[in-house]
Design a protein around this motif. Structure first.
Motif, PDB file in Angstrom:
ATOM      1  N   ASP A  42     -15.940 -21.273  59.565  1.00 23.14           N
ATOM      2  CA  ASP A  42     -17.191 -20.716  59.049  1.00 23.14           C
ATOM      3  C   ASP A  42     -16.994 -19.234  58.753  1.00 23.14           C
ATOM      4  OD1 ASP A  42     -18.549 -23.115  59.275  1.00 23.14           O
ATOM      5  OD2 ASP A  42     -19.151 -22.714  61.359  1.00 23.14           O
ATOM      6  N   VAL A  43     -17.167 -18.857  57.508  1.00 24.67           N
ATOM      7  CA  VAL A  43     -16.982 -17.463  57.084  1.00 24.67           C
ATOM      8  C   VAL A  43     -18.313 -16.913  56.609  1.00 24.67           C
ATOM      9  CG1 VAL A  43     -15.824 -15.911  55.463  1.00 24.67           C
ATOM     10  CG2 VAL A  43     -14.568 -17.848  56.443  1.00 24.67           C
ATOM     11  N   VAL A  44     -18.712 -15.773  57.149  1.00 27.38           N
ATOM     12  CA  VAL A  44     -19.950 -15.098  56.751  1.00 27.38           C
ATOM     13  C   VAL A  44     -19.574 -13.676  56.340  1.00 27.38           C
ATOM     14  CG1 VAL A  44     -22.227 -14.308  57.451  1.00 27.38           C
ATOM     15  CG2 VAL A  44     -21.320 -16.463  58.363  1.00 27.38           C
ATOM     16  N   ILE A  45     -19.917 -13.298  55.097  1.00 31.93           N
ATOM     17  CA  ILE A  45     -19.593 -11.976  54.566  1.00 31.93           C
ATOM     18  C   ILE A  45     -20.881 -11.206  54.309  1.00 31.93           C
ATOM     19  CG2 ILE A  45     -18.560 -10.707  52.638  1.00 31.93           C
ATOM     20  CD1 ILE A  45     -16.531 -12.000  54.439  1.00 31.93           C
ATOM     21  N   ASP A  46     -20.912  -9.956  54.769  1.00 32.32           N
ATOM     22  CA  ASP A  46     -22.052  -9.070  54.516  1.00 32.32           C
ATOM     23  C   ASP A  46     -21.809  -8.383  53.169  1.00 32.32           C
ATOM     24  OD1 ASP A  46     -24.014  -7.184  54.405  1.00 32.32           O
ATOM     25  OD2 ASP A  46     -23.628  -6.312  56.383  1.00 32.32           O
ATOM     26  N   SER A  79     -22.530   3.546  60.695  1.00 32.15           N
ATOM     27  CA  SER A  79     -22.275   2.711  61.866  1.00 32.15           C
ATOM     28  C   SER A  79     -21.811   1.301  61.517  1.00 32.15           C
ATOM     29  CB  SER A  79     -23.546   2.631  62.719  1.00 32.15           C
ATOM     30  OG  SER A  79     -24.593   2.033  61.967  1.00 32.15           O
ATOM     31  N   ILE A  80     -21.877   0.911  60.231  1.00 27.71           N
ATOM     32  CA  ILE A  80     -21.428  -0.433  59.870  1.00 27.71           C
ATOM     33  C   ILE A  80     -19.907  -0.488  59.976  1.00 27.71           C
ATOM     34  CG2 ILE A  80     -21.136  -2.034  57.950  1.00 27.71           C
ATOM     35  CD1 ILE A  80     -23.883  -1.527  57.089  1.00 27.71           C
ATOM     36  N   ILE A 125     -14.303  -9.483  60.900  1.00 26.88           N
ATOM     37  CA  ILE A 125     -13.605  -8.910  59.742  1.00 26.88           C
ATOM     38  C   ILE A 125     -14.075  -7.469  59.616  1.00 26.88           C
ATOM     39  CG2 ILE A 125     -13.113  -9.139  57.286  1.00 26.88           C
ATOM     40  CD1 ILE A 125     -14.091 -12.029  57.468  1.00 26.88           C
ATOM     41  N   SER A 126     -13.195  -6.531  59.896  1.00 19.28           N
ATOM     42  CA  SER A 126     -13.606  -5.129  59.949  1.00 19.28           C
ATOM     43  C   SER A 126     -13.671  -4.519  58.557  1.00 19.28           C
ATOM     44  CB  SER A 126     -12.629  -4.318  60.808  1.00 19.28           C
ATOM     45  OG  SER A 126     -11.367  -4.246  60.182  1.00 19.28           O
ATOM     46  N   VAL A 127     -14.555  -3.533  58.430  1.00 16.36           N
ATOM     47  CA  VAL A 127     -14.654  -2.771  57.186  1.00 16.36           C
ATOM     48  C   VAL A 127     -13.346  -2.054  56.897  1.00 16.36           C
ATOM     49  CG1 VAL A 127     -15.711  -0.713  56.190  1.00 16.36           C
ATOM     50  CG2 VAL A 127     -17.157  -2.482  57.164  1.00 16.36           C
ATOM     51  N   MET A 174     -17.715 -12.206  59.517  1.00 12.83           N
ATOM     52  CA  MET A 174     -17.099 -12.971  60.602  1.00 12.83           C
ATOM     53  C   MET A 174     -16.370 -14.171  60.012  1.00 12.83           C
ATOM     54  SD  MET A 174     -17.829 -11.493  63.532  1.00 12.83           S
ATOM     55  CE  MET A 174     -17.506 -12.811  64.721  1.00 12.83           C
ATOM     56  N   ALA A 175     -15.188 -14.459  60.584  1.00 11.93           N
ATOM     57  CA  ALA A 175     -14.450 -15.683  60.283  1.00 11.93           C
ATOM     58  C   ALA A 175     -14.381 -16.459  61.584  1.00 11.93           C
ATOM     59  CB  ALA A 175     -13.052 -15.369  59.757  1.00 11.93           C
TER      60      ALA A 175
END
Length: 613
Positions: free
Chosen positions: A597-601, A33-34, A45-47, A39-40
């Motif tokens: 602001d960029v957040v990466i999983d 489901s991920i 930001i899609s997988v 997010m930018a």
């Protein structure tokens, strides 16, 4: 009974843990489901964007190197980090377009879809079924594709707004053209051992000892790796493969155009804007006032631009009869073509070919046998891998399969036997003692596995063992130093009007050399040396074999009215403006990224990377 209950309880615990693990993989892995990599700003930001970019870059890398590239190899070179950076940059730009309110309407999206060639039928019209199938093959829905298209076009609008009006000042282009358009006239002559007044005396024992001590790398044996291997190549099996004659004949018929070709010509075609210009050019050639090469240059073209390659009479259309009636080096025309009136030059006549089946059959049969052998090897690879997984040694594999056992001492210079294959040399250089056996592929479709038995480290060879090589190396170095000294001595005798042949040399004159010219026999950096000289200056320059003397006879400034320079001005101006525009846009993109602001999983990134393994 208690022991049995305890055993059942343990089984249930394992099953529950396994179920939880699978559930976690299904919901937390890349295929579950991920869907979001991060997010930018307010833009997701899609997988899928990261995975698609990874696949595209991996295929591009394979096309560049000409071999399959594993994800591990690409990851070692930093490809995954590079792709992630690109995807994040695009997302920050998409976020900026949204912040600025840049967007396109549905009509523009529709026009872009309808004009995309990949979605058109053979008639050239948009075909919905082709559109649906193309998107399905790419793993996208229509909504996803059209949203991506909308973002791409909006991003293009942003780029256009940033770089519109970028133009490099004319003085910058003119300065570069002045630099590039300068030419030099020189005369130079090599100085060889024959120009020495006296031969170089032989070395003393002390000379040899000193040279040996000062140049240990020349007499150090490289690392040697003792390798045991098993190998199976198509050539080993091809002789045992029988190919029916009908298959050979079918292949011959499929390739009949290779074996039966009509008479052909190597031809160049120069098209003119109108018949008057073409007639005038032909008259100049007939009067020996110019030639075909000069006409090509005057048009700002190169010979590769006008080369048609080898063509048949039918390929040339209306020009066929005239061209095929001409002799090599003849220029015929003008002849009207679909591009306009043109002159044709015949460079060579290629005779018709008619290779009968009997002559072609042996090579075709060998090709089919080799292909069949590759298929046999490919089919046997699974069985061999199973044996390896079961603990089989290389000797076991040779006993139980078609693989042949051998051994070889491999150094960086070894290129014979199995080391003739790049893949074998690479594997031999990388394998470690005690490593698990792996079956690998050869460039011709064969397979092999290697084992490292021992390593002999680099070692300085005793002086007595390299005496002949030592003596030859000393003499070569001593002669080169003597030649350089002789060249420097002769250079002092060269005046502006001195003829180099008067000094016993064999001079070569070159005119109109540019900074990018190539001079055969000159050392590396020769043109930089020439362009740093002043008129009438003389220099002695070392070469790998000795030295040469060069005198600069003339400096010619760039002529802004020269046709070649004028043609370069437009091309250079466009190239510089494009480079400046790209630099400006890159700076803008970097600024946008720093402000977003960029957040990466990282877990999502790791999940995609693990799926690519």
């Amino acid at each position: 009974m208690a022991k049995q209950k305890k055993s059942r309880f343990g089984v249930w615990v394992i099953l529950i843990l396994l179920f939880v693990g699978l559930l976690g993989f299904g919901t937390g892995g890349f295929t579950g489901s991920i869907q979001r990599l991060g997010m930018a700003g307010d833009t997701e930001i899609s997988v899928s964007s990261y995975q698609s970019a990874l696949n595209n870059q991996l295929r591009s890398l394979e096309a560049q190197v000409g071999n399959r590239v594993t994800f591990q190899q690409a990851q070692a070179s930093g490809l995954d980090r590079q792709v992630l950076n690109q995807v994040v940059t695009i997302a920050t730009l998409d976020n900026e377009t949204a912040r600025l309110g840049l967007s396109i309407g549905d009509d523009r999206v529709r026009d872009e879809v309808l004009s995309t060639q990949a979605f058109q039928s053979l008639s050239g019209n948009f075909d919905r079924e082709t559109y649906r199938r193309a998107l399905a093959n790419a793993g996208m829905t229509e909504a996803e594709f059209e949203a991506s298209l909308r973002a791409d076009v909006a991003r293009t609008l942003l780029q256009g707004a940033v770089i519109s009006g970028v133009e490099m000042p004319p003085v910058y282009v003119d300065t570069l053209l002045t630099y590039l358009g300068e030419t030099r006239d020189i005369v130079f002559a090599p100085v060889t051992v024959d120009d020495l007044d006296t031969p170089v005396p032989g070395p003393t024992e002390a000379d040899l000892q000193t040279f040996y001590d000062e140049n240990p790398d020349m007499f150090t044996a490289p690392e040697a790796r003792e390798i045991t291997y098993v190998m199976l190549t198509p050539a080993m099996l091809a002789d045992d493969v029988t190919i029916p004659e009908d298959q050979v004949r079918n292949l011959y018929e499929d390739r009949i155009s290779q074996f039966q070709q009509p008479e052909r010509r190597l031809v160049e075609r120069l098209v003119f804007p109108d018949a008057a210009a073409a007639d005038a050019a032909q008259q100049q050639i007939a009067a020996n006032e110019t030639d075909f090469d000069a006409l090509v240059t005057q048009r700002g073209l190169s010979l590769s631009d006008v080369d048609l390659g080898d063509v048949s009479r039918d390929d040339l259309g209306a020009a066929g009869d005239a061209v095929f009636a001409a002799a090599p080096d003849d220029v015929v025309g003008p002849i009207e073509t679909s591009l306009g009136p043109a002159l044709f030059r015949v460079n060579a006549i290629l005779a018709a070919e008619n290779i009968p089946f009997e002559d072609a059959a042996p090579d075709l049969e060998q090709e089919l046998a080799t292909a069949q052998a590759r298929r046999v090897i490919n089919q046997s690879a699974e069985q061999i891998n199973d044996l390896i997984a079961g603990g089989a040694t290389l000797e076991d594999l040779a006993d139980r399969t078609e693989l042949e056992l051998g051994s070889i001492s491999v150094t960086p210079d070894t290129t014979d036997g199995p080391a003739a294959y790049d893949s074998f040399r690479n594997a031999a250089a990388a394998v470690e003692e005690g490593a698990f056996t792996t079956l690998e592929e050869l460039e011709d479709g064969g397979i092999f596995a290697v084992r490292l038995d021992s390593v002999t480290p680099p070692a300085l060879q005793p002086m007595a063992e390299v005496s002949d090589r030592l003596d030859a190396a000393w003499r070569a170095a001593a002669e080169r130093l003597a030649i350089i000294a002789r060249a420097e001595e002769l250079a002092t005798q060269v005046m502006p009007m001195t003829r180099l042949d008067s000094l016993g040399l064999d001079p070569v004159e070159k005119q109109n050399l540019t900074r990018g010219s190539f001079v055969e026999g000159a050392p590396a950096g020769f043109m930089q040396e020439v362009f740093a000289m002043e008129t009438s200056q003389v220099r002695a320059l070392p070469t790998p074999d000795g030295a040469l003397i060069v005198r600069l006879n003339r400096v010619t400034p760039a002529d802004p009215d020269n046709e070649r320079i004028a043609a370069q001005r437009d091309a250079l101006s466009e190239q510089i403006a494009a480079g400046l525009a790209q630099d400006i846009y890159d700076a803008f993109a970097n600024d946008v990224r720093m402000r977003t602001d960029v957040v990466i999983d990282q877990n999502a990134v790791n999940a995609v990377n693990s799926q690519m393994q």
